[in-house]
Enzyme design. Structure first.
Site, mmCIF file in Angstrom:
data_model
loop_
_atom_site.group_PDB
_atom_site.id
_atom_site.type_symbol
_atom_site.label_atom_id
_atom_site.label_comp_id
_atom_site.label_asym_id
_atom_site.label_seq_id
_atom_site.Cartn_x
_atom_site.Cartn_y
_atom_site.Cartn_z
ATOM 1 N N LYS A 106 -1.236 -5.631 -8.799
ATOM 2 C CA LYS A 106 -2.577 -6.060 -8.389
ATOM 3 C C LYS A 106 -3.579 -5.568 -9.423
ATOM 4 O O LYS A 106 -3.362 -4.567 -10.110
ATOM 5 C CB LYS A 106 -2.933 -5.526 -6.992
ATOM 6 C CG LYS A 106 -3.034 -3.994 -6.868
ATOM 7 C CD LYS A 106 -4.411 -3.439 -7.178
ATOM 8 C CE LYS A 106 -4.425 -1.917 -7.169
ATOM 9 N NZ LYS A 106 -5.668 -1.330 -7.718
ATOM 10 N N ASP A 114 -3.029 1.010 -0.873
ATOM 11 C CA ASP A 114 -2.887 -0.315 -1.478
ATOM 12 C C ASP A 114 -1.767 -1.141 -0.847
ATOM 13 O O ASP A 114 -1.640 -2.326 -1.135
ATOM 14 C CB ASP A 114 -2.608 -0.186 -2.984
ATOM 15 C CG ASP A 114 -3.853 0.132 -3.793
ATOM 16 O OD1 ASP A 114 -4.963 -0.129 -3.296
ATOM 17 O OD2 ASP A 114 -3.713 0.666 -4.910
#
Length: 285
Positions: A10, A136
Site C-alpha cells: 500500500k 494497516d
C-alpha cells in the site's frame, strides 16, 4: 490442500495526525491505495493444531513475532479452528519500508484461511479481526482505495484514483513507526487537506490529487533521516507530479501520468538508491 494469496503493498496518498488518544495511540486520518508490488503467500494444510511460518527474507521473523503467524492464531481462536497451517511467504515488498508489507501478509493469511477452512466471514469481519494485529491490516484486507481513521482500523472505501504510474524509492534504512510517532508534535506538523484529496479522487482529477497529497509525519522522519528528504527533493526536481513519503517512511512515492517520465525518474534515482520500483495502482474500479 494449498492456497495462494497475493499480498499487495500500500501507499499513502495522505497521512494526518489529529491528536493523541487516552489509550496511547495517535488519532490518524489517512488515505491509502494498493499497488501491484506484492508478496506471495502460500497456505498449506498440515496435520496437527499448529502454525508454521517461513519467509525468504532474513529480516522477517519465522516465529510468533511474524504478523502472518499472529493472523493465523487470531483466526483459529476466533473461529475455533483446530486444523494446522504452514505459511510460506515470498517477499517482494521491502521490509520496514512504510509500504505495509507485513500487514498485507497478515491480511492475505486471513483471507486465505477464510477460504481454506470455508468459514464464510465477510471482509468487514476479517478487517475487524485484523485491527488487533496491526493498524494497516484492516485496509490490506480490502486493498482498494480507502480512508482509515481511529488508529487506522476504521475503513471506508473511496473512489479509485485516476490511472497513473508510481515510482517507489526506498533508501537502505529501516524506520520504527513507534519511534516516529513518539516524536510527533501536533503543534508543528503540516496537515494535508483530506477532503480535497477525496474530491480529487471522486473527480478523477490527477493534477488536483497531486497538488494535495501529503504526509504529516514527513517533518519528523526527515529530521531523523535527511536522506529521505533528499530522495523526495530529487523526485520533485525530476518532474514527478506528486511526491510524498509513504507511512512513517522511509519509502518515497512519486506519481506520474506517463510511463516514459516514470522510467526517466526511475533511472535518475537508481544511482543513489538501491531499491527503486515502477508500479501501477491496483484499484481500477
Amino acid at each position: 490442500m494449498v492456497l495462494f494469496e497475493r499480498a499487495p503493498a500500500k501507499i499513502n496518498l495522505s497521512l494526518d495526525v489529529l491528536g493523541k488518544r487516552n489509550d496511547g495511540y495517535h488519532e490518524v486520518e489517512m488515505i491509502m491505495t494498493a499497488v501491484d508490488l506484492a508478496d506471495r503467500v502460500e497456505l498449506y494444510s498440515v496435520y496437527g493444531d499448529m502454525i508454521e511460518v517461513s519467509a525468504d527474507n532474513q529480516y522477517v521473523p519465522n516465529d510468533e513475532r511474524n504478523l502472518a503467524y499472529k493472523a493465523a492464531l487470531a483466526f483459529k481462536n476466533k473461529y475455533q479452528i483446530h486444523y494446522g497451517v504452514r505459511i510460506e511467504i515470498e517477499k517482494n515488498i521491502p521490509v520496514s519500508a512504510g509500504l505495509g508489507g507485513g500487514s498485507s501478509d497478515a491480511a492475505a493469511v486471513l483471507r486465505g484461511l477464510n477460504r481454506m477452512w470455508s468459514v464464510g466471514a465477510s471482509l468487514q469481519e476479517l478487517a475487524e479481526l485484523g485491527a488487533d494485529i496491526g493498524s494497516d491490516v484492516p485496509f490490506c484486507i480490502y486493498s482498494t482505495t480507502a480512508i482509515g481513521t481511529g488508529h487506522g482500523e476504521k475503513i471506508r472505501e473511496l473512489a479509485a484514483p485516476p490511472p497513473c504510474f508510481v515510482i517507489l524509492a526506498k533508501p537502505n534504512i529501516g524506520i520504527s513507526t513507534r519511534n516516529i510517532f513518539q516524536k510527533v508534535n501536533i503543534e508543528e506538523i503540516i496537515h494535508p487537506d483530506t477532503n480535497e484529496i477525496i474530491r480529487a479522487l471522486e473527480e478523477k482529477n490527477f493534477s488536483n490529487l497531486c497538488a494535495n497529497i501529503g504526509n504529516a509525519l514527513e517533518t519528523v522522519t526527515f529530521s531523523l533521516c535527511p536522506n529521505v528528504q533528499h530522495i523526495k527533493e530529487k523526485m520533485v526536481q525530476a518532474g514527478a507530479s506528486g511526491v510524498l513519503m509513504s507511512g512513517s517512511g522511509p519509502t518515497v512515492a512519486g506519481l506520474v501520468e506517463h510511463y516514459s517520465k516514470a522510467k526517466r525518474i526511475y533511472n535518475g534515482l537508481r544511482g543513489f538508491c538501491d531499491e527503486v520500483y515502477i508500479v501501477q495502482l491496483l484499484d481500477r474500479r
